[in-house]
Design a protein around this motif. Sequence first.
Motif, short mmCIF file in Angstrom:
data_model
loop_
_atom_site.label_atom_id
_atom_site.label_comp_id
_atom_site.label_asym_id
_atom_site.label_seq_id
_atom_site.Cartn_x
_atom_site.Cartn_y
_atom_site.Cartn_z
N ASN A 72 0.64 -1.12 0.01
CA ASN A 72 -0.02 0.04 0.07
C ASN A 72 0.87 1.44 0.04
OD1 ASN A 72 -2.84 -0.35 0.07
ND2 ASN A 72 -2.58 -1.84 1.59
N ILE A 74 4.19 1.50 -0.97
CA ILE A 74 5.09 1.50 -2.15
C ILE A 74 4.61 1.15 -3.39
CG2 ILE A 74 7.55 0.97 -2.91
CD1 ILE A 74 8.33 0.23 0.10
N GLY A 75 4.18 0.01 -3.51
CA GLY A 75 3.55 -0.48 -4.92
C GLY A 75 3.30 -1.93 -4.90
N HIS A 104 -3.34 -0.65 -3.39
CA HIS A 104 -1.87 -0.47 -3.65
C HIS A 104 -1.53 0.86 -3.88
CE1 HIS A 104 -3.08 -1.88 -7.69
NE2 HIS A 104 -2.55 -0.95 -7.94
N ALA A 105 -0.04 1.09 -3.76
CA ALA A 105 0.78 2.37 -4.06
C ALA A 105 0.01 3.44 -3.75
CB ALA A 105 0.96 2.13 -5.62
N LEU A 108 1.21 7.24 -4.56
CA LEU A 108 1.36 7.35 -6.00
C LEU A 108 0.21 7.44 -6.77
CD1 LEU A 108 4.03 7.49 -8.29
CD2 LEU A 108 2.99 5.22 -8.55
N GLU A 109 -0.81 6.53 -6.67
CA GLU A 109 -1.95 6.51 -7.39
C GLU A 109 -3.05 7.44 -6.93
OE1 GLU A 109 -3.19 2.42 -7.88
OE2 GLU A 109 -1.44 1.98 -9.26
#
Lengths: 142, 160
Positions: A72, A74-75, A104-105, A108-109
């Motif tokens: 969650n 990092i990716g 996840h991620a 970022l997302e």
Amino acid sequence: MKVDFFNDVIVKGTKNGLNVTWMLAKVIIPVYFIVTFLDATPVIGWIARGMEPIMSLAGLPGQASIPLVVGNLIGLYAGIGAIKAISFTTREITIMAVMLSFSHALPLETAVTQKIGVKGLPVILTRIGLAVVSGIAVNLLL
Amino acid sequence: MSFDLIIELVYKSFTGSAKSVYTIARVVIPIMVLMEAGRAYRVLDRIAERAKRFTRVLGLSGEAAFPLTVGVIFGLAFGAGVIIQWAKEGTLKKRDLYLLSFFLISCHAVIEDTLVFVAIGANGALLLGCRLTAAVLTTLVLSKRLPLERDLPGSLQSKI
């Protein structure tokens, strides 16, 4: 339009594939090292024992909290590195895969969806909510 | 930690992570070749044309079919790229933007993600089924609850 099968498909596709492989190797290898070393210390045991009651709702052992947190923050590929570094059964891997594929991620997302103009908090809550519900549901069904 | 243990852990990490990267490379490289083939032969346009029927069911307009297809197949970043571009050009309605984003957050890059998890031992059909079902359900619920186009705040477009 004429397609040059060798150059446009084989060469370009392989190049993209190698790029992606390199990108994920840069994530998987360090995570794998860190988790393997942590696994030799009591730290993972403490985390696992603390998380056991929550993780058992999804039919997972306490250690499963580690790939979930790593994935969650990092990716997906970092989460996979952590899954591989600790040993799990295929049933546990399937449950974690469903949960991780929803959520996840997140840093970022969420930034990506904010670019489209959707607020971050509803997105994060929806994703974590889906992960929790699906984890519990798959555990009951499988 | 003793020296022997450290050597053993380094060895274990090195071989284990190399094996994982190899497992995934074996899946990712052929997928990328397939995707290039899809791009070269314009398979995407054809899929998007078919997806129009599906977007209508979800309460989205036909214009949303292409960004939806790109996002579901290639991933959030690519999908968002198309969505941002189309939003700038005014092709997509605000309502579409919202619904598309919520569909894509739970269901994107399905080919790569599913096969990578299958490579490490997960049940792919179950994984894909869960994601699609959840994405369709959240979008349907949202599309019923979302106000009509004229009632939406105008901030969405200006943010981009």
